[in-house]
Design a protein around this motif. Structure first.
Motif, short mmCIF file in Angstrom:
data_model
loop_
_atom_site.label_atom_id
_atom_site.label_comp_id
_atom_site.label_asym_id
_atom_site.label_seq_id
_atom_site.Cartn_x
_atom_site.Cartn_y
_atom_site.Cartn_z
N PHE A 85 0.81 -1.21 0.00
CA PHE A 85 0.00 0.00 0.00
C PHE A 85 0.85 1.26 0.00
N GLY A 86 0.16 2.41 -0.10
CA GLY A 86 0.83 3.70 -0.27
C GLY A 86 1.32 4.33 1.01
N ASN A 87 1.65 5.63 0.90
CA ASN A 87 2.26 6.34 2.03
C ASN A 87 1.29 6.56 3.18
N ASP A 88 0.01 6.81 2.87
CA ASP A 88 -0.98 7.14 3.89
C ASP A 88 -2.06 6.07 3.94
N GLY A 89 -2.29 5.52 5.13
CA GLY A 89 -3.34 4.52 5.21
C GLY A 89 -3.43 3.82 6.55
N ILE A 90 -4.41 2.94 6.63
CA ILE A 90 -4.66 2.17 7.85
C ILE A 90 -5.06 0.75 7.44
N LEU A 91 -4.54 -0.23 8.15
CA LEU A 91 -4.80 -1.63 7.83
C LEU A 91 -5.19 -2.39 9.09
N LEU A 92 -6.26 -3.17 8.98
CA LEU A 92 -6.68 -4.06 10.07
C LEU A 92 -6.28 -5.48 9.72
N LEU A 93 -5.48 -6.08 10.60
CA LEU A 93 -5.10 -7.49 10.44
C LEU A 93 -5.88 -8.34 11.43
N VAL A 94 -6.43 -9.45 10.96
CA VAL A 94 -7.09 -10.43 11.83
C VAL A 94 -6.39 -11.77 11.63
N SER A 95 -5.76 -12.27 12.69
CA SER A 95 -5.08 -13.56 12.65
C SER A 95 -5.86 -14.57 13.48
N MET A 96 -6.25 -15.67 12.85
CA MET A 96 -7.05 -16.67 13.54
C MET A 96 -6.21 -17.65 14.37
N GLU A 97 -4.90 -17.63 14.19
CA GLU A 97 -4.03 -18.57 14.90
C GLU A 97 -4.20 -18.45 16.42
N TYR A 98 -4.08 -17.23 16.92
CA TYR A 98 -4.28 -16.98 18.35
C TYR A 98 -5.42 -15.99 18.58
N ARG A 99 -6.27 -15.82 17.56
CA ARG A 99 -7.43 -14.92 17.62
C ARG A 99 -6.98 -13.52 18.06
N GLU A 100 -6.16 -12.92 17.21
CA GLU A 100 -5.60 -11.61 17.50
C GLU A 100 -5.94 -10.62 16.38
N TRP A 101 -6.02 -9.34 16.75
CA TRP A 101 -6.20 -8.28 15.78
C TRP A 101 -5.09 -7.24 15.98
N TRP A 102 -4.76 -6.57 14.89
CA TRP A 102 -3.78 -5.49 14.98
C TRP A 102 -4.13 -4.44 13.94
N ILE A 103 -4.06 -3.17 14.34
CA ILE A 103 -4.29 -2.06 13.43
C ILE A 103 -2.96 -1.36 13.21
N SER A 104 -2.55 -1.24 11.95
CA SER A 104 -1.32 -0.55 11.58
C SER A 104 -1.66 0.72 10.82
N THR A 105 -1.04 1.83 11.20
CA THR A 105 -1.27 3.11 10.52
C THR A 105 0.03 3.63 9.93
N ALA A 106 -0.09 4.40 8.86
CA ALA A 106 1.09 4.96 8.20
C ALA A 106 0.78 6.36 7.69
N GLY A 107 1.81 7.18 7.58
CA GLY A 107 1.65 8.53 7.03
C GLY A 107 0.68 9.38 7.83
N ARG A 108 -0.23 10.04 7.12
CA ARG A 108 -1.18 10.94 7.77
C ARG A 108 -2.11 10.20 8.74
N CYS A 109 -2.32 8.92 8.49
CA CYS A 109 -3.22 8.17 9.36
C CYS A 109 -2.63 7.94 10.76
N ILE A 110 -1.33 8.12 10.92
CA ILE A 110 -0.74 8.01 12.26
C ILE A 110 -1.31 9.09 13.16
N ASN A 111 -1.45 10.29 12.63
CA ASN A 111 -2.00 11.40 13.42
C ASN A 111 -3.52 11.32 13.54
#
Length: 249
Positions: A85-111
């Motif tokens: 993906f590009g410079n600015d954005g947000i991604l939601l990861l869902v991992s079923m292995e241990y039933r975990e979620w993680w949100i990663s932000t980049a660029g302007r989405c960090i603020n």
């Protein structure tokens, strides 16, 4: 002539990529590797993520996997985002292995998505995921992303609840001013300045006194952590800065 043909081919290619619902780097903004969605749900959600992303020029994406392949959810999400993906954005990861979620932000989405907002969005998503309502979880993620990005870009809608609290605060301040003024007009009544003023002369005879230590006040200040725009940041394996947060469901 060849140059014009080349430009036309590039424009046609970009149009095809957009119609297929992919990022500028050619990756779909919804990858359901864990097979949590039906084909219809996936198509509907992908269209929603594409609409939000193209409206604001920021990638909004969801990735589901069975396993993070030995990586932490944070590292997997950051690396996946950096690769696709590009410079600015947000991604939601869902991992079923241990039933975990993680949100990663980049660029302007960090603020835009500070730690508090990431935690709030994550709790909302995790509530649906925990009940198996996967489509609703990703729809809620899309709604929250749309709300916060639009609010930062175009301004937030009128908040009636906040306005009510402000009005109540102003009313209380005005009431204190008025009652304070009325109290000051009571010139015939004055508070005593010493305890002896309330004791009849000669009725109390103290022969000794002691001081006793009853309690102490301890003030602790939390250790400050480095942050950027209200969000703690870290560096991914590719050297890019990311904000983020996660948990279990």
């Amino acid at each position: 002539m060849k140059k014009k043909i080349y430009i036309c081919l590039v424009l046609i290619s970009l149009s095809i990529l957009l119609s297929l619902g992919v990022s500028a780097e050619g990756m779909p903004r919804l990858y359901d590797g864990a097979d949590l969605l039906s084909a219809g749900e996936e198509a509907e959600l992908l269209a929603r993520f594409d609409s939000i992303s193209e409206a604001y020029g920021m990638d909004v994406a969801v990735v589901t996997v069975m396993s993070t392949e030995g990586k932490s959810p944070m590292d997997f999400a950051d690396d996946y985002y950096d690769a696709n993906f590009g410079n600015d954005g947000i991604l939601l990861l869902v991992s079923m292995e241990y039933r975990e979620w993680w949100i990663s932000t980049a660029g302007r989405c960090i603020n835009i998505f500070d730690d508090y907002r990431i935690e709030s969005i994550g709790e909302n998503v995790a509530g649906y995921l925990g009940q198996g309502d996967n489509s609703d979880a990703f729809e809620a993620f899309a709604d929250d992303c749309d709300y916060y990005i639009n609010g930062e870009v175009n301004g937030y809608p009128f908040d009636f609840g906040k306005a009510l609290l402000i009005s109540l605060g102003v009313g209380l301040v005005a009431a204190f001013i008025v009652t304070g003024k009325l109290k000051g007009e009571l010139k015939t009544v004055r508070a005593a300045t010493a305890a002896a003023d309330y004791v009849k002369a000669g009725s109390l005879n103290i022969t000794g006194s002691n001081d006793f230590f009853l309690y102490r006040n301890v003030h602790r200040v939390a250790k400050q952590t480095s942050s950027s725009g209200g969000s703690r940041t870290h560096t991914s394996s590719s050297g890019r800065s990311h904000g983020g947060g996660g948990g279990k469901f």
